[in-house]
Design a protein around this motif. Sequence first.
Motif, PDB file in Angstrom:
ATOM      1  N   VAL A   9       0.847  -1.185   0.000  1.00 27.34           N
ATOM      2  CA  VAL A   9       0.000   0.000   0.000  1.00 27.34           C
ATOM      3  C   VAL A   9       0.884   1.237   0.000  1.00 27.34           C
ATOM      4  N   LEU A  10       0.603   2.160  -0.923  1.00 33.18           N
ATOM      5  CA  LEU A  10       1.364   3.404  -0.984  1.00 33.18           C
ATOM      6  C   LEU A  10       0.787   4.376   0.025  1.00 33.18           C
ATOM      7  N   LEU A  16     -11.208   3.873   5.170  1.00 33.04           N
ATOM      8  CA  LEU A  16      -9.802   3.452   5.168  1.00 33.04           C
ATOM      9  C   LEU A  16      -9.678   1.936   5.274  1.00 33.04           C
ATOM     10  N   GLY A  17     -10.688   1.300   5.870  1.00 32.64           N
ATOM     11  CA  GLY A  17     -10.682  -0.159   5.961  1.00 32.64           C
ATOM     12  C   GLY A  17     -10.726  -0.836   4.605  1.00 32.64           C
ATOM     13  N   LEU A  18     -11.120  -0.098   3.543  1.00 30.37           N
ATOM     14  CA  LEU A  18     -11.097  -0.675   2.196  1.00 30.37           C
ATOM     15  C   LEU A  18      -9.690  -1.084   1.790  1.00 30.37           C
ATOM     16  N   LEU A  19      -8.681  -0.463   2.399  1.00 30.49           N
ATOM     17  CA  LEU A  19      -7.296  -0.828   2.092  1.00 30.49           C
ATOM     18  C   LEU A  19      -7.023  -2.297   2.369  1.00 30.49           C
ATOM     19  N   ILE A  31      -8.193   5.699  -2.323  1.00 30.56           N
ATOM     20  CA  ILE A  31      -7.850   4.506  -1.543  1.00 30.56           C
ATOM     21  C   ILE A  31      -7.602   3.319  -2.462  1.00 30.56           C
ATOM     22  N   LEU A  32      -8.456   3.153  -3.483  1.00 30.93           N
ATOM     23  CA  LEU A  32      -8.287   2.045  -4.420  1.00 30.93           C
ATOM     24  C   LEU A  32      -7.007   2.197  -5.229  1.00 30.93           C
TER      25      LEU A  32
END
Length: 266
Positions: free
Chosen positions: A3-4, A153-156, A190-191
Amino acid sequence: MPVLSDKLFFWLFQGSPDRILSLLDGLPADAAGYTFSAPVLKQREYRLDGLFLPPANRPYLPALILEAQMGPDPVFLRRLYAETARLLQQEPEITNWRVVVISPSRQLNFGPTEPVAEFLERRVSWVELQPECWSQGAADQSGATIPLFQRLLGLLLQPEEQIKASSSQLRQQAVGTAAEAELDDVIAAILVSAFQAAQSLRFAPWAESPSKTSPKARSTRRSWASALPKAKPAVRPEAKPAVKPVAKQKKLPSSPSACWRAAAAP
């Protein structure tokens, strides 16, 4: 999944610093007006993930020091303590402060807690993103309601097959709230961070340089693009014929959601 996070959180907070407030307890209900920066600490040239300073006319509000740690690191807690102390040495005007750590879980291997136990207990607030912390009634282990931004943010951490359904659910919950207008761009950012979509196009100043993309990756992005509502077709006036046609330059997408749709285009 890589994750960036540095670029993602910089983008999320640069334009809307007060987003951080929804993740924290113990602040006044009217706390607002924070400014955001990512200062470089001298000597080691270490850049903080974020520093939120309260309005000048409200000095009783704490400065918020942000650190996003999305994977285990056995020296993280010691480094967090040391870099916080270095910031306070460098910025003597900061006297009231808190540290905010965004992480999948505080139970990851961040190293022993004993050497920094008092620091962790009194100064550090954890924002945990593990889906099981908010998917069951949108509440964490203590029973407190998880803020919408934290669930976004939980989509990460969401697996590929759950992204579309989770995004739709969060969008429905945002209807009628202040977050509704900017939700698509937040989800798209986020995506892009989670799936590194920025590698195929020169999206925007916060994205990476373009590179070749495999058909599989482009197919995956098309499936994630379905998590966003379809963009309304732009109404373009008829252009007058030019005396000498000039090749049009490719226009950069204007927002993260537009970037994501561009990456998903065949």
